[in-house]
Each structure stands twice: as C-alpha cells, then as structure tokens.
Design an enzyme around this catalytic site. Structure first.
Site, PDB file in Angstrom:
ATOM      1  N   TRP A 255       0.816  -1.220   0.000  1.00 35.15           N
ATOM      2  CA  TRP A 255       0.000   0.000   0.000  1.00 35.15           C
ATOM      3  C   TRP A 255       0.843   1.260   0.000  1.00 35.15           C
ATOM      4  O   TRP A 255       0.555   2.219  -0.720  1.00 35.15           O
ATOM      5  CB  TRP A 255      -0.988  -0.007   1.170  1.00 35.15           C
ATOM      6  CG  TRP A 255      -2.109  -0.975   0.924  1.00 35.15           C
ATOM      7  CD1 TRP A 255      -2.359  -2.126   1.609  1.00 35.15           C
ATOM      8  CD2 TRP A 255      -3.110  -0.902  -0.112  1.00 35.15           C
ATOM      9  NE1 TRP A 255      -3.445  -2.768   1.072  1.00 35.15           N
ATOM     10  CE2 TRP A 255      -3.924  -2.046   0.020  1.00 35.15           C
ATOM     11  CE3 TRP A 255      -3.397   0.004  -1.129  1.00 35.15           C
ATOM     12  CZ2 TRP A 255      -5.009  -2.301  -0.823  1.00 35.15           C
ATOM     13  CZ3 TRP A 255      -4.470  -0.248  -1.975  1.00 35.15           C
ATOM     14  CH2 TRP A 255      -5.258  -1.381  -1.818  1.00 35.15           C
TER      15      TRP A 255
ATOM     16  N   ASP B  69      -1.360   6.626   6.594  1.00 34.33           N
ATOM     17  CA  ASP B  69      -2.490   5.846   6.095  1.00 34.33           C
ATOM     18  C   ASP B  69      -2.843   4.826   7.175  1.00 34.33           C
ATOM     19  O   ASP B  69      -2.065   3.927   7.464  1.00 34.33           O
ATOM     20  CB  ASP B  69      -2.063   5.150   4.785  1.00 34.33           C
ATOM     21  CG  ASP B  69      -3.129   4.216   4.234  1.00 34.33           C
ATOM     22  OD1 ASP B  69      -4.203   4.071   4.855  1.00 34.33           O
ATOM     23  OD2 ASP B  69      -2.879   3.630   3.157  1.00 34.33           O
TER      24      ASP B  69
ATOM     25  N   LYS C  62     -12.189  -1.376   6.203  1.00 34.92           N
ATOM     26  CA  LYS C  62     -11.457  -2.432   6.895  1.00 34.92           C
ATOM     27  C   LYS C  62     -11.952  -2.538   8.340  1.00 34.92           C
ATOM     28  O   LYS C  62     -12.331  -3.589   8.789  1.00 34.92           O
ATOM     29  CB  LYS C  62      -9.949  -2.156   6.881  1.00 34.92           C
ATOM     30  CG  LYS C  62      -9.379  -1.780   5.511  1.00 34.92           C
ATOM     31  CD  LYS C  62      -9.353  -2.945   4.540  1.00 34.92           C
ATOM     32  CE  LYS C  62      -9.177  -2.526   3.088  1.00 34.92           C
ATOM     33  NZ  LYS C  62      -7.993  -1.757   2.768  1.00 34.92           N
TER      34      LYS C  62
HETATM   35  C1  LIG Z   1      -7.491  -1.037   1.500  1.00 36.85           C
HETATM   36  C2  LIG Z   1      -6.411  -0.070   1.693  1.00 36.85           C
HETATM   37  C3  LIG Z   1      -6.284   1.071   0.883  1.00 36.85           C
HETATM   38  C4  LIG Z   1      -7.180   1.336  -0.293  1.00 36.85           C
HETATM   39  O1  LIG Z   1      -8.470   1.631   0.059  1.00 36.85           O
HETATM   40  P1  LIG Z   1      -9.568   1.910  -1.070  1.00 36.85           P
HETATM   41  O2  LIG Z   1     -10.685   2.493  -0.271  1.00 36.85           O
HETATM   42  O3  LIG Z   1      -9.892   0.598  -1.719  1.00 36.85           O
HETATM   43  O4  LIG Z   1      -9.009   2.877  -2.041  1.00 36.85           O
HETATM   44  C5  LIG Z   1      -5.262   1.950   1.153  1.00 36.85           C
HETATM   45  N1  LIG Z   1      -4.402   1.735   2.154  1.00 36.85           N
HETATM   46  C6  LIG Z   1      -4.495   0.640   2.952  1.00 36.85           C
HETATM   47  C7  LIG Z   1      -3.520   0.465   4.054  1.00 36.85           C
HETATM   48  C8  LIG Z   1      -5.503  -0.285   2.741  1.00 36.85           C
HETATM   49  O5  LIG Z   1      -5.594  -1.372   3.528  1.00 36.85           O
END
Ligand SMILES: *Cc1c(COP(=O)(O)O)cnc(C)c1O
Length: 366
Positions: free
Chosen positions: A102, A171, A195
């Site tokens: 990511w 993030d 998540k």
């Molecule tokens: C799932 C995820 C993303 C992407 O999320 P989307 O909403 O699908 O764009 C970005 N960073 C991390 C750490 C993730 O687990």
C-alpha cells in the site's frame, strides 16, 4: 451451512449489533419516516448526523481542536492523490517510507505531483519496518508518508516516527480505531473505512489546520482538504450511507469501551494466532519480524516458509467447511491471511485457532 466467521481483509466484518441498527433504521432515518438513502444531504437531519459522526471521531481519538475531521469520497486511494495535491507544493518533494504494497502504491501515485524520496532501501520482500538509523529522511520534504499498517504484508508500526518537525502523514486504513494514537504527533491521518470502521466509498481524514491552504491549483475541489473543510464535508453529495455506517460502527466502538478496549482485544486475538504459529515447529510460518507484526492482518504460510500450496489449498477448503471464510492470502504474497479487525470476536479467533491446531495434528502425523 455452518455459522460464518469472516476473516476477510476488506471490505471486512461489521459488528452484528450494527447490522441490527441498520436494519431498524433503514426505512426510517431518525424518525423522519424516510430512509437516509432518499434524504437530502442539505436536510437538517443529515447536517445533524454529519456533526455527530465528527464528534464521535473527536471523542474516540481525542482529536485536538486544531485538527479538522473530513469525510471524503474516493476511499483510501483517493487520498493517495489528495495527500500530494494538498501538501507537496511547499517544497515540491515528499518522503515516503515503503513498507509494503500500500505504501508502494501511495508513493507511485505521489510521483505524478512532485518529487518522491524513498526513505528506505528498495525491496520486494516486506517483512519489517527497518530501524530508524537506516532511514534517509530529507529535511526539505513537504511531508513524510507512512502506512501505519500494511494490510497485505502484515507489517505494522509499533511506534510513531520522529520526523524532526516535518509533518507526518499516515495511512491508517486497516488499523484505524484499533489502538490509542496521539493525534498531535501527526500532521494528517487518513484511511478508507471498509477495513475496520465501516464500508467502502468514504475516507476519513484528520488534518492539522496549519496544513490547509497549500493545495496545488490542479487539485480537484472534491479532493481539496481546504475546500472540503470549508464546506463541512458537504461540498457535493457525500457518500452518505457509507458515512452513516461509519458513524454507527464508531458509536459501537465507544459503547465497547473505546480504543483502549479495542487495543486490548486486538493484542489478545492476534497473540493467540501468533503463539500457535510460533509453537508449531515450523508447520506454520509467519514471515514478519516480531516487533512489526500486525495485530490486524496476519499473513502466514503452511508447510514451509515458502508455503506448500497443496496443503494451503486443503487448509482453506477445510476452513470453509467450518464457516471460516475469506482466509486466502493476497495474490501478491500467497498463503493464508487472517484479519482480526475490531468486529472479529474472541470466540471466532478461538474457533480458527482450534482449527489450525487440528489441521496441524492431522497433517504432521502423516
Ligand atoms: C485497503 C487499503 C487502501 C485502499 O483503500 P480503497 O478504499 O480501496 O481505495 C489503502 N491503504 C491501505 C492500508 C488499505 O488497507
């Protein structure tokens, strides 16, 4: 069909209690007689709810007053673009720590908008957050970007880096609201909701006010934090239902005892699985260094450290027969991945651990 236990990495399990609430409120939002799905985003009921969700974020994370709380469309990856477009103009360059898939993606996206300095030596085997003595931070960077928990590789920061005054951007898509964090150590925290705190479509962004007003002229208004903050996250029609579900999940977290309680459970749940792996005499293999092991996403191989694919297939088949689903590892790393987000219960983890024990006994005896 047996009762299902969802260990998926995302969109992931939501608390059962939240489903009960959604079911009850689906056709009658806040006593209006209509569903939120057909309510105006400018209505007083939605404006009130919009504020309530901001407030529960602020309470749970103890967000200081000089930070804005934003709800933005485009999920986590929308913010991969929004971060550089809102922040890189100060010096034209940004630091990225790449510790998994990511953060690699975030760095790649940022290159469209400025110069990206990779702080860590490049690798394609992500199993650790290298020691800070190995980092090559650029004092001139506009910001330092990290992925606090790598969902695919299972690498989690167990500390908040000291970036020597350069704003830290994190993030937190996959470990949002799973542990206590000191927001004041970050310039920006963001993440997609699907998540750990809701469903897809919305990103929660927490941004320090002095970092506003730096967007590149090309930045679309809907990705512009400053414009979004001025409009209280209702610039256009926001992903209202995703924001609603996020609000309901956050209220559930609060009723459970908040982030301390989430952190305590996450530690117990993940430790049960790691302990079994560590005591399996190599039958199960977790590649990530101990101190960086994620408490949310636990990738492992079966049979050897490269994985015996036939055995892993059999593991997944047997798991599904017991209702243990979405355990297949990401295609980039293979093997198995168990995600132990907030909504996954202790009992569910116990069922998985029992299954892993039995599977090992059955196959080592052969
Ligand atoms: C799932 C995820 C993303 C992407 O999320 P989307 O909403 O699908 O764009 C970005 N960073 C991390 C750490 C993730 O687990």
């Amino acid at each position: 069909m047996p009762k299902v236990h969802n260990f998926g990495a995302g969109p992931a399990k939501l608390p059962e209690e939240v489903y009960d609430i959604i079911r009850q409120e689906l056709t009658d939002f806040d006593g209006t007689g209509i569903s939120l799905l057909e309510t105006s985003h400018r209505s007083s009921t939605y404006l009130k709810f919009n504020k309530e969700v901001q407030n529960v974020v602020r309470r749970l994370m103890k967000v200081p007053d000089n930070y804005k709380i934003l709800f933005m469309a485009g999920g986590g990856q929308g913010q991969f673009a929004a971060v550089p477009m809102n922040l890189i103009s100060r010096t034209g360059t940004a630091d990225y720590l790449v510790t998994g898939a990511w953060s690699a993606k975030a760095a790649k996206e940022a290159k469209k908008y400025g110069k990206v300095n990779l702080v860590l030596p490049e690798t394609n085997r992500y199993i650790v957050v290298p020691h800070e003595s190995e980092w090559k931070l650029d004092p001139n960077a506009s910001y330092v970007h990290i992925c606090f928990n790598e969902t695919i590789h299972g690498v989690e920061f167990d500390f908040v880096p000291d970036t020597k005054g350069v704003p830290l951007v994190a993030d937190m898509s996959s470990n949002f609201f799973s542990r206590v964090v000191d927001v004041s150590k970050f310039g920006v925290i963001y993440g997609g909701a699907q998540k750990n705190i809701g469903t897809s479509g919305v990103a929660l962004v927490i941004v320090r006010e002095d970092l506003l007003n730096h967007a590149l002229p090309i930045c679309p208004s809907i990705l512009d934090w400053t414009v979004t903050a001025k409009n209280d996250s209702i610039l256009n029609t926001p992903p209202m239902f995703a924001i609603y579900i996020m609000g309901k999940v956050l209220e559930w977290i609060e009723r459970q005892g908040g982030l301390e309680e989430m952190a305590k459970n996450a530690l117990i749940k993940s430790s049960k699985i790691y302990k079994l792996i560590d005591e399996s005499e190599g039958f199960y293999h977790a590649p990530v260094h101990r101190i960086c092991r994620s408490k949310m996403n636990i990738p492992f191989r079966i049979g050897s450290h490269n994985g015996d694919e036939a055995l892993e297939k059999e593991f997944l088949k047997g798991a599904e027969a017991l209702g243990l689903i979405q355990l297949k590892g990401h295609r980039d790393v293979g093997g198995i991945r168990a995600s132990t987000y907030n909504a996954v219960t202790m009992e569910e983890v116990d069922i998985l651990v029992d299954y892993m024990k039995n599977f090992q006994m059955k196959h080592q005896a052969k």
